[in-house]
Write an enzyme that holds these catalytic residues in place. Structure first.
Site, PDB file in Angstrom:
ATOM      1  CB  SER A 113      -0.962  -0.051   1.191  1.00  0.00           C
ATOM      2  OG  SER A 113      -2.047   0.820   1.012  1.00  0.00           O
ATOM      3  CG  ASP A 131      -4.624  -1.634   0.066  1.00  0.00           C
ATOM      4  OD1 ASP A 131      -3.595  -2.128   0.558  1.00  0.00           O
ATOM      5  OD2 ASP A 131      -5.035  -0.497   0.350  1.00  0.00           O
TER       6      ASP A 131
END
Length: 326
Positions: A40, A168
């Protein structure tokens, strides 16, 4: 091969500024980084630093976090959000446009492929089709970093060359300790910078990041008397999306605790104090209202830098030499 230092950078949206400050403290003290592992926002910080992993580049990363243009990436204006609501209703749509993020990456990470960076970088994504964490040491920089940051509902999944949709990395492995341990040698060192909204590293008896109450020490930092327990910023969104995003926060925390639990017991792993520890130690007085609120960036950068410097100074061996020599 001489001992190497791996640095693991977890996700956390706006809290990535704390991570950038910690990197300033570590590299400013002479820590040599040989391999970066990120998920991320940690993947974005990792790729930026991997262009030239030295103290000057760490300062440049801190400056990027204070650039007003970053607000347009993490918190776009009302016109973009209104257009996003319409996009999100279409198949494959999302609330946020990933093009500003792609432009920022292209501007600040001058490489086409991850393998072109000065030191190895491993980016973690979640394979949406497989339901597992995926590691990427090669591949298009923009696609890998956007995929690793693509929180479902906010950003579109990214189709990578393996033919699968990726989102993600924080969904199943937001602090990719295991990615570092998979390639670390027996004498290597793994430094972990977890800046997640719901921190998952550390031990409950010594780290504020892993405790529901304020412990006696915060990952080695003295705790300021009378401090309230750290309350992580909560991801939010309009209408029904708000419940979905908050549910993701809970689910991600559980998945990430499971993902890091075994790795944290490895003697090669050392956890740098989390933003929760900085809070407990009185080094941070303000927190973002949410993970896309950048108003506390300057405070997070200062706290991250001071936390890293204090952590290094408190090590049993001399700080920067101990890390460099492994």
């Amino acid at each position: 091969m001489p001992p190497r230092t791996h640095v693991v950078l977890g996700g956390g949206a706006a809290l990535g500024a704390f991570q950038a400050g910690a990197l300033q403290g570590l590299l400013g003290a002479g820590v040599v980084v040989d391999h970066l592992h990120g998920a991320s926002v940690g993947a974005i910080n990792a790729a930026f630093l991997a262009v030239r992993p030295d103290a000057r580049r760490a300062d440049e990363l801190a400056a990027l976090w204070q650039d007003p243009a970053l607000t347009g990436v993490l918190r776009p204006g009302w016109r973009s959000r209104t257009a996003g609501l319409a996009r999100s209703l279409r198949r494959g749509g999302a609330l946020l446009d990933d093009r500003p993020l792609r432009r920022m990456i292209a501007t600040h990470v001058p490489a086409h492929d991850l393998a072109e960076l000065s030191v190895p970088v491993t980016v973690t994504t979640t394979c949406l089709d497989c339901g597992t964490a995926a590691r990427h040491a090669t591949g298009a920089v923009g696609d890998a970093l956007v995929a690793s940051s693509a929180l479902p509902g906010l950003f579109r999944p990214v189709l990578l060359p393996d033919g699968h949709r990726h989102v993600d990395g924080g969904i199943v492995d937001g602090v990719p300790v295991s990615a570092a341990l998979e390639v670390a040698g027996p004498d290597d060192r793994v430094l972990v910078l977890d800046c997640g909204l719901a921190p998952v590293t550390g031990r409950a008896d010594v780290c504020a990041a892993a405790s529901d109450v304020v412990p006696a020490l915060a990952c080695g930092l003295p705790v300021t008397e009378g401090r309230a327990a750290y309350v992580p910023p909560v991801e939010s969104g309009p209408g029904a999306l708000d419940t979905v995003l908050q549910s993701f926060t809970v689910a991600r925390a559980a998945a990430n605790r499971a993902a890091v639990r075994e790795g944290l017991a490895d003697p090669r792993v050392e956890v740098v104090p989390h933003v929760a520890d900085a809070w407990a130690a009185g080094l941070l007085e303000t927190l973002p209202a949410g993970p896309r609120d950048l108003r506390s960036t300057a405070a997070l950068l200062r706290a991250g830098r001071e936390v890293a410097e204090r952590w290094l100074a408190g090590r049993p061996e001399s700080s920067s030499t101990a890390v460099q020599d492994g």
